[in-house]
Design a protein around this motif. Structure first.
Motif, PDB file in Angstrom:
ATOM      1  N   HIS A 143       0.875  -1.151  -0.054  1.00 39.99           N
ATOM      2  CA  HIS A 143       0.205   0.009   0.130  1.00 39.99           C
ATOM      3  C   HIS A 143       0.940   1.064  -0.029  1.00 39.99           C
ATOM      4  O   HIS A 143       0.528   2.259  -0.670  1.00 39.99           O
ATOM      5  N   VAL A 144       1.922   1.549   0.901  1.00 40.94           N
ATOM      6  CA  VAL A 144       2.726   2.398   1.015  1.00 40.94           C
ATOM      7  C   VAL A 144       3.681   2.742  -0.255  1.00 40.94           C
ATOM      8  O   VAL A 144       3.582   3.842  -0.947  1.00 40.94           O
ATOM      9  N   LYS A 145       3.911   1.696  -1.162  1.00 39.25           N
ATOM     10  CA  LYS A 145       4.615   1.806  -2.327  1.00 39.25           C
ATOM     11  C   LYS A 145       3.621   2.096  -3.583  1.00 39.25           C
ATOM     12  O   LYS A 145       4.186   2.990  -4.511  1.00 39.25           O
ATOM     13  N   ARG A 146       2.613   1.895  -3.453  1.00 35.25           N
ATOM     14  CA  ARG A 146       1.515   2.080  -4.438  1.00 35.25           C
ATOM     15  C   ARG A 146       0.831   3.687  -4.306  1.00 35.25           C
ATOM     16  O   ARG A 146       0.517   4.137  -5.255  1.00 35.25           O
ATOM     17  N   ARG A 147       1.114   4.312  -3.202  1.00 36.28           N
ATOM     18  CA  ARG A 147       0.439   5.513  -3.083  1.00 36.28           C
ATOM     19  C   ARG A 147       1.298   6.577  -3.899  1.00 36.28           C
ATOM     20  O   ARG A 147       2.356   6.581  -4.391  1.00 36.28           O
ATOM     21  N   LYS A 149       3.302  10.154  -4.944  1.00 33.46           N
ATOM     22  CA  LYS A 149       4.638  10.626  -4.404  1.00 33.46           C
ATOM     23  C   LYS A 149       4.339  11.812  -3.372  1.00 33.46           C
ATOM     24  O   LYS A 149       5.147  12.114  -2.708  1.00 33.46           O
ATOM     25  N   ASP A 150       3.470  12.825  -3.788  1.00 34.26           N
ATOM     26  CA  ASP A 150       3.085  13.825  -2.916  1.00 34.26           C
ATOM     27  C   ASP A 150       2.402  13.611  -1.571  1.00 34.26           C
ATOM     28  O   ASP A 150       1.868  14.704  -1.159  1.00 34.26           O
TER      29      ASP A 150
END
Length: 180
Positions: A143-147, A149-150
């Motif tokens: 989930h963290v990697k998919r969000r 960048k801003d």
């Protein structure tokens, strides 16, 4: 200005500084440690255990069904939020000890029976706590990697950056080190 000098007021009432506080079912400590949160989660797991004790220790229900019920009611409460903080082996051990006590009780065993933990886990068909926590951390990491960048950085993601030295020895494990 130093932290000790800051005074917070709400409607002319001074709010004292706390070392930890409860937020959304988790204990947040001022330092980066999670000891209080782990102890709180173990207590919450035992609380759910005591509410479900009659069902979990019923001999008319198969161990597999008890294991399913345990994983939905007690284990979810025991591991709530575990994917977000950098656990140490000590924390995993404490959670594992609490869970094995519950599982042995559920199966009608004691430690004096000298039945191995793997046998008890196999009877109720549950994986170890460490495996469950690792899977939850990997799911959270996806989930963290998919969000985008801003997006703002959350507390559990900021813990990935923190490495606090505690006296002699190496830095504490951070969140990125424990997802592997």
């Amino acid at each position: 200005m130093h932290e000790a000098e800051v005074e917070v007021n709400s409607d002319a009432q001074a709010i004292s500084k706390r070392g930890s506080f409860k937020y959304l079912g988790s204990k947040i400590q001022g330092n980066v440690e999670i000891d209080e949160n782990v102890a709180h989660r173990i207590g919450a797991g035992w609380g759910k255990w005591s509410l479900a004790f009659v069902v979990l220790c019923d001999k008319n229900v198969s161990p597999r069904q008890n294991g399913k019920f345990y994983s939905v009611v007690v284990r979810l409460n025991l591991l709530y939020g575990a994917e977000c903080y950098p656990v140490k082996n000590v924390h995993v051990h404490k959670i594992n000890v609490a869970e094995m006590r519950m599982l042995r009780w559920m199966c009608g065993h004691t430690r004096r029976d000298m039945i191995r933990n793997e046998v008890t886990r196999g009877k109720v068909r549950l994986n170890s706590v460490a495996d469950k926590m690792r899977g939850a951390r990997l799911r959270w990491f996806r989930h963290v990697k998919r969000r985008c960048k801003d997006a703002p950085v959350r507390r559990c993601e900021s813990l990935a950056i923190v490495g606090v030295r505690r006296g002699k020895g190496r830095l504490m494990k951070n969140w990125r080190e424990v997802i592997i």
